[in-house]
Design a protein around this motif. Sequence first.
Motif, PDB file in Angstrom:
ATOM      1  N   ASP A 140       0.894  -1.355   0.151  1.00 21.15           N
ATOM      2  CA  ASP A 140      -0.068   0.139   0.003  1.00 21.15           C
ATOM      3  C   ASP A 140       0.952   1.250  -0.096  1.00 21.15           C
ATOM      4  O   ASP A 140       0.626   2.158   0.729  1.00 21.15           O
ATOM      5  CB  ASP A 140      -0.987  -0.121   1.229  1.00 21.15           C
ATOM      6  N   ILE A 141       1.592   1.471  -0.816  1.00 19.90           N
ATOM      7  CA  ILE A 141       2.654   2.527  -1.113  1.00 19.90           C
ATOM      8  C   ILE A 141       2.183   3.403  -2.341  1.00 19.90           C
ATOM      9  O   ILE A 141       2.201   2.741  -3.392  1.00 19.90           O
ATOM     10  CB  ILE A 141       4.293   2.045  -1.078  1.00 19.90           C
ATOM     11  N   GLU A 142       1.812   4.697  -1.988  1.00 18.38           N
ATOM     12  CA  GLU A 142       1.442   5.628  -2.901  1.00 18.38           C
ATOM     13  C   GLU A 142       2.887   6.069  -3.753  1.00 18.38           C
ATOM     14  O   GLU A 142       3.943   6.175  -3.390  1.00 18.38           O
ATOM     15  CB  GLU A 142       1.132   6.883  -2.293  1.00 18.38           C
ATOM     16  N   LEU A 143       2.602   6.061  -5.160  1.00 12.66           N
ATOM     17  CA  LEU A 143       3.415   6.293  -6.317  1.00 12.66           C
ATOM     18  C   LEU A 143       3.060   7.200  -7.131  1.00 12.66           C
ATOM     19  O   LEU A 143       2.581   7.049  -8.154  1.00 12.66           O
ATOM     20  CB  LEU A 143       4.011   5.166  -6.939  1.00 12.66           C
ATOM     21  N   PRO A 144       3.217   8.702  -6.625  1.00  7.67           N
ATOM     22  CA  PRO A 144       2.753   9.771  -7.644  1.00  7.67           C
ATOM     23  C   PRO A 144       3.489   9.812  -8.633  1.00  7.67           C
ATOM     24  O   PRO A 144       4.779   9.324  -8.929  1.00  7.67           O
ATOM     25  CB  PRO A 144       2.923  11.127  -6.747  1.00  7.67           C
ATOM     26  N   PRO A 145       2.992  10.512  -9.904  1.00  6.82           N
ATOM     27  CA  PRO A 145       3.954  10.373 -11.139  1.00  6.82           C
ATOM     28  C   PRO A 145       5.239  11.301 -10.912  1.00  6.82           C
ATOM     29  O   PRO A 145       5.271  12.121 -10.292  1.00  6.82           O
ATOM     30  CB  PRO A 145       2.857  11.466 -12.008  1.00  6.82           C
ATOM     31  N   GLY A 146       6.198  10.829 -11.621  1.00  8.64           N
ATOM     32  CA  GLY A 146       7.586  11.152 -11.597  1.00  8.64           C
ATOM     33  C   GLY A 146       8.097  10.997 -10.320  1.00  8.64           C
ATOM     34  O   GLY A 146       9.436  11.441 -10.212  1.00  8.64           O
ATOM     35  N   GLU A 147       7.877  10.388  -9.400  1.00  4.73           N
ATOM     36  CA  GLU A 147       8.505   9.770  -7.977  1.00  4.73           C
ATOM     37  C   GLU A 147       8.612   8.306  -7.934  1.00  4.73           C
ATOM     38  O   GLU A 147       8.382   7.592  -8.826  1.00  4.73           O
ATOM     39  CB  GLU A 147       7.550  10.220  -6.923  1.00  4.73           C
TER      40      GLU A 147
END
Length: 197
Positions: A140-147
């Motif tokens: 459950d790890i958030e992965l925003p664009p570019g990160e």
Amino acid sequence: MKSIISNFALFVIVAAFVVAVWGFLTARNAMQLALSEITIEERSPLMTPVYDQATEKWSFLVVYEVNVTNMSGPSVKISSLGKASTGGGFLIPLKGKDFADSKLDYSAFLVEPSLVDIRANPRLLKTITEKTIQETAPLDIELPPGESRTIRFGVSMSAYDQERNPLADMVLLSFRLYFSNGKSSIFRRGVPIQPLK
């Protein structure tokens, strides 16, 4: 009567417009998800024999550290990490080019400390195996664009017999990362088992 018909026609037109806009937005989001590019970059793994004084036995430990990057598209979550069962299974021991006769006992786990910390403080080896992976482990790890986000995981194997000889020359390991957009990525590596000197 004409007023009722014109109101009804206006209602139908507005409803059709709302459905069309909703369909367009859904299609656009689906296309963005389909075009999301996720890359996985691996750092040098930690591979070492480990002696357990309590059991007086040797095992072989490998810890991987990978960076997962969302190169484009909307934000996505790294849902879980699991043992890949396709293509022969999660753990395959080899002797030369053939399958090894011995079945290796093992434990797969998630790792919190970084490889830099573990190498600087070998005492951490006693505690890093505590977060075991059964079939899958939620992330459950958030992965925003570019990160990017870093994930660490490993396996401890009973890779030596009573005479301290390796039971396999190499072990093939297969993990799979699962993402919230329905995609997954397989992580397969060969681990050479170091002889004890």
